[in-house]
Design a protein around this motif. Structure first.
Motif, short mmCIF file in Angstrom:
data_model
loop_
_atom_site.label_atom_id
_atom_site.label_comp_id
_atom_site.label_asym_id
_atom_site.label_seq_id
_atom_site.Cartn_x
_atom_site.Cartn_y
_atom_site.Cartn_z
N UNK B 347 69.51 136.41 54.83
CA UNK B 347 69.12 136.69 53.44
C UNK B 347 67.68 136.23 53.20
N UNK B 348 67.38 135.01 53.66
CA UNK B 348 66.03 134.48 53.47
C UNK B 348 65.02 135.37 54.17
N UNK B 349 65.35 135.74 55.40
CA UNK B 349 64.45 136.59 56.19
C UNK B 349 64.29 137.96 55.52
N UNK B 350 65.40 138.50 55.01
CA UNK B 350 65.36 139.82 54.37
C UNK B 350 64.50 139.81 53.12
N UNK B 351 64.68 138.77 52.29
CA UNK B 351 63.90 138.68 51.06
C UNK B 351 62.42 138.53 51.40
N UNK B 352 62.14 137.65 52.39
CA UNK B 352 60.71 137.46 52.68
C UNK B 352 60.11 138.70 53.31
N UNK B 353 60.89 139.45 54.12
CA UNK B 353 60.26 140.65 54.68
C UNK B 353 60.05 141.70 53.60
N UNK B 354 60.96 141.76 52.63
CA UNK B 354 60.74 142.70 51.52
C UNK B 354 59.45 142.34 50.78
N UNK B 355 59.25 141.02 50.55
CA UNK B 355 58.03 140.56 49.87
C UNK B 355 56.80 140.93 50.69
N UNK B 356 56.90 140.69 52.02
CA UNK B 356 55.75 140.98 52.88
C UNK B 356 55.44 142.47 52.89
N UNK B 357 56.49 143.29 52.88
CA UNK B 357 56.29 144.74 52.85
C UNK B 357 55.54 145.13 51.59
N UNK B 358 55.93 144.53 50.47
CA UNK B 358 55.24 144.82 49.21
C UNK B 358 53.79 144.36 49.28
N UNK B 359 53.57 143.16 49.85
CA UNK B 359 52.21 142.62 49.89
C UNK B 359 51.32 143.42 50.83
N UNK B 360 51.82 143.69 52.03
CA UNK B 360 50.93 144.29 53.03
C UNK B 360 50.94 145.82 53.03
N UNK B 361 52.08 146.43 52.72
CA UNK B 361 52.12 147.89 52.73
C UNK B 361 52.09 148.45 51.31
N UNK B 362 52.12 147.57 50.34
CA UNK B 362 52.23 147.90 48.92
C UNK B 362 53.28 148.97 48.63
N UNK B 363 54.41 148.85 49.36
CA UNK B 363 55.57 149.67 48.99
C UNK B 363 56.31 148.90 47.92
N UNK B 364 56.80 149.62 46.92
CA UNK B 364 57.59 148.88 45.93
C UNK B 364 58.94 148.48 46.54
#
Ligand SMILES: Nc1ncnc2c1ncn2[C@@H]1O[C@H](COP(=O)(O)OP(=O)(O)OP(=O)(O)O)[C@@H](O)[C@H]1O
Ligand SMILES: [Mg+2]
Lengths: 249, 406
Positions: B347-364
């Motif tokens: 869960x922790x890894x999933x949430x942080x990768x979602x955040x990273x995706x938003x930050x680096x790929x700017x996908x919502x």
């Protein structure tokens, strides 16, 4: 001393090894009264461990009846047997069977975990008390691999005592000990027998150990060949005192 | 044996084989992290499409030119010139299901205010454009039909243009800016509209009368797009049919000719986009689910190994009074502990990768609580399901045989 705690009637135990059948017990019958101290003697392979396992409700006879406190063991469920093993019987294994990588104290506590009536603090207290009884209190943090064979055996004895069973079954509990330590163990057994009235069945093949008991059952080839009362029981305490004091030779 | 002690035993057993426990968890970790991240991406894109829907107006219709295949090679959609002001007028006059129409002629170029300049796009439209796009003015006034008729050099600025040309918070209204060297007077400022579903900044725009853009900037009579509003969302299809027949007549197409334009409704676009993103979510979740099952099989495997390794321990525990259920619980809790620990890390890894995706790929992305709870439950269930059989095997051992095991 008139209440029968153990009654075994024509017990047979056979092991099937492929097509071959090993007859470890070939019809053994005797009774043990509450408060007796019985030693079972016999040569290697005569069926002592097999018999003790049945007495300890760990194994069931192929044939014959076993009554513990008047209850036929053959009719009990697995859970009832587990409860019996936990509350009534303290078993000392020939091979100690301690949990590896687990401290002596925790090994001794183990039976109490399966007794829901005992609180956390009581468990600790009782375990320490049992280790004190076998003179191992200062080693309670050691794991089995950090203990000598004799010390491990004493931990196993402490574990058998900890749940205050009515009956102690010991399989060669002095087998790996020097004379002094085995006399100490026998003194403890005599004390438990005399002062707390615990019934003890003690397997050994050393005649001088048998001399501390009140009765000796002799097995040979899966049969009882002799069952004698010991009229003058030797006191382990006195025997201990009579041993030469210095060990420095 | 009470639960606390069982937890302690399980914890110790896992600590004893840290690497093994971790490797076993890895399947679960990856599975859960994948589920969380995938669902977050799916939900995020769906959410942004939905907010587009409300901001753009679900009854918007877009008309684009398209190549006529009558002769030779197809040309790219926007390079074909077929839409003119006559088409706009015809739709306005004849289509009953259409409430507003606006052409759009756009050109990119450099906007200049004094020493500041900013590359942007100018959209030449008619006054109804703002209604069709559901775009409000923040300040100032819109241009009028009179401005259109006179090809007035007036414009409205999007927020991005305002921040870049008037960075000090000056009021742009009344100021003169230049676009491709043509002076425009700013008469209004538009509300911020944010990114489009394609990641384009909608506020990076200047809006001016189409006549001005066509004459002074493009020198062309054609439009890139015509926007229209259906009277209601449910009238979108009827409006589409009307527009099609009107434009076919306007362009004098014979019945054998293909359309030289395309009519797209917002509703159709949105449903296409959401069904793609729904499909994507289902697909990704299925893949993630499979990896959870594989993780579960890993747990089952390691639990069998653990039961076999500890056969003597099981025999001993039974011989001093453990019941079958105690042994069952011991191993079951160990399995659940592996799966839940894996789940937490996942869960922790999933949430942080979602955040990273938003930050680096700017996908919502949108991490939903339900996906966390669900994957947590699935983890616990995986532990129970895959841990049960090994645990049951352990609980059915015969004490003496287990003690004799080597
Ligand atoms: N599980 C078993 N499968 C097959 N044979 C067995 C099994 N357990 C015991 N036996 C056989 O039963 C006989 C009695 O064994 P037991 O262990 O009772 O002897 P013992 O008197 O305790 O000997 P020792 O003094 O060496 O411990 C032996 O011949 C042994 O090989
Ligand atoms: Mg033996």
């Amino acid at each position: 001393m008139d209440k029968k705690i153990l009654e075994i009637q024509q017990i047979k135990r056979e092991f099937r090894m492929g097509t071959e059948i090993v007859r470890a017990l070939k019809g053994v019958s005797f009774d043990v009264f509450a408060g007796e101290f019985v030693t079972i003697m016999g040569s290697s392979g005569s069926g002592k461990t097999t018999l003790l396992n049945i007495l300890g409700c760990l194994d069931k006879p192929t044939e014959g009846n076993y009554l513990l406190d008047g209850v036929n063991i053959g009719q009990l469920s697995r859970n009832e047997l587990a409860r019996l093993r936990n509350r009534k019987i303290g078993f000392v294994f020939q091979a100690y069977n301690l949990l590896p990588r687990t401290s002596a104290l925790e090994n001794v506590e183990l039976p109490l975990f399966y007794n829901m009536e005992i609180s956390h603090e009581d468990r600790r207290k009782k375990a320490i008390h049992a280790l004190e009884a076998v003179k191992l209190a200062e080693r309670m943090d050691h794991t089995p691999s950090q203990l000598s064979g004799g010390q491990q055996q004493r931990v196993a004895i402490a574990r058998a005592l900890v749940n205050e069973p009515v009956m102690i079954l010991a399989d060669e509990a002095t087998g790996n000990l020097d004379t002094r330590t085995s006399y100490e163990i026998m003194a403890l057994m005599q004390e438990l027998n005399r002062e707390q009235g615990k019934t003890i069945v003690f397997v050994t093949h050393e005649p001088d150990i048998a001399a501390f008991s009140s009765r000796t059952v002799m097995l040979r080839d899966g049969k009882v060949v002799k069952d004698t009362k010991n009229e003058n029981v030797r006191s382990a305490k006195e025997a201990l005192a009579a041993l030469p004091v210095s060990d420095d030779y | 044996m009470n639960v606390l002690n069982l937890l302690r035993i399980a914890f110790k057993a896992l600590l004893r084989n840290k690497l093994r426990a971790f490797l076993t968890m890895l399947g679960i970790i990856i599975g859960v992290a994948a589920v969380i991240a995938m669902v977050a991406i799916g939900q995020g894109s769906k959410e942004s499409i939905q907010s587009q829907l409300s901001s753009m107006g679900s009854n918007m219709i877009t008309i684009l030119p398209s190549s006529n295949v009558a002769g030779g090679a197809r040309l790219g959609g926007t390079s074909v010139n077929t839409l003119t002001i006559d088409d706009v007028k015809a739709i306005r006059k004849q289509a009953e299901n259409v409430s507003a129409v606006s052409p759009a002629a756009n050109s990119s170029g450099q906007a200049i205010n004094g020493a500041l300049n900013w590359p942007t796009t100018i959209y030449g439209v008619s006054p109804s454009y703002l209604d069709i796009r559901k775009w409000a003015l923040k300040d100032g006034i819109p241009f009028s039909d009179e401005d259109v008729r006179a090809s007035a050099k007036v414009c409205l600025l999007g927020q991005t243009v305002v921040t870049n040309l008037f960075p000090n918070g000056d009021n742009p209204i009344g100021k003169i800016i230049r676009f491709n060297n043509i002076p425009f007077q700013v008469i209004g400022v538009l509300e911020a509209k944010g990114q489009s579903s394609f990641g384009q900044d909608q506020d990076d725009a200047i809006i001016a009368p189409y006549t001005t853009v066509q004459k002074r900037i493009l020198a062309s009579i054609y439009f890139r797009t015509i926007y229209a509003s259906a009277v209601s969302e449910s009238a979108s299809d009827a409006a589409t049919d009307e527009i099609t027949s009107i434009l076919r007549k306007q362009h004098r197409l014979r019945s054998s000719d293909e359309d030289d334009f395309q009519v797209r409704t917002m509703a159709e676009l949105i449903s296409a986009l959401s069904s793609t993103s729904n499909l994507l979510t289902i697909l990704l979740t299925a893949i993630a689910g499979i990896s959870l099952v594989i993780g579960g099989i890993g747990i089952m495997n390691i639990m069998y190994v653990s039961v076999t390794e500890r056969t003597r321990e099981i025999g001993l525990r039974m011989s001093i009074g453990a019941r079958g259920i105690d042994i069952l619980m011991q191993f079951l809790i160990e399995a659940i502990m592996i799966s839940i620990t894996g789940g937490i890390i996942g869960v922790i890894l999933g949430i942080s990768s979602a955040k990273l995706i938003t930050i680096f790929l700017s996908w919502p992305t949108l991490v939903s609580e339900s996906s966390i709870v669900l994957s947590f439950l699935v983890c616990a269930a995986t532990g129970v399901f895959f841990g049960y059989y090994p645990a049951q095997k352990a609980s059915r051992l015969d004490p003496i045989e287990a003690l004799r095991y080597e």
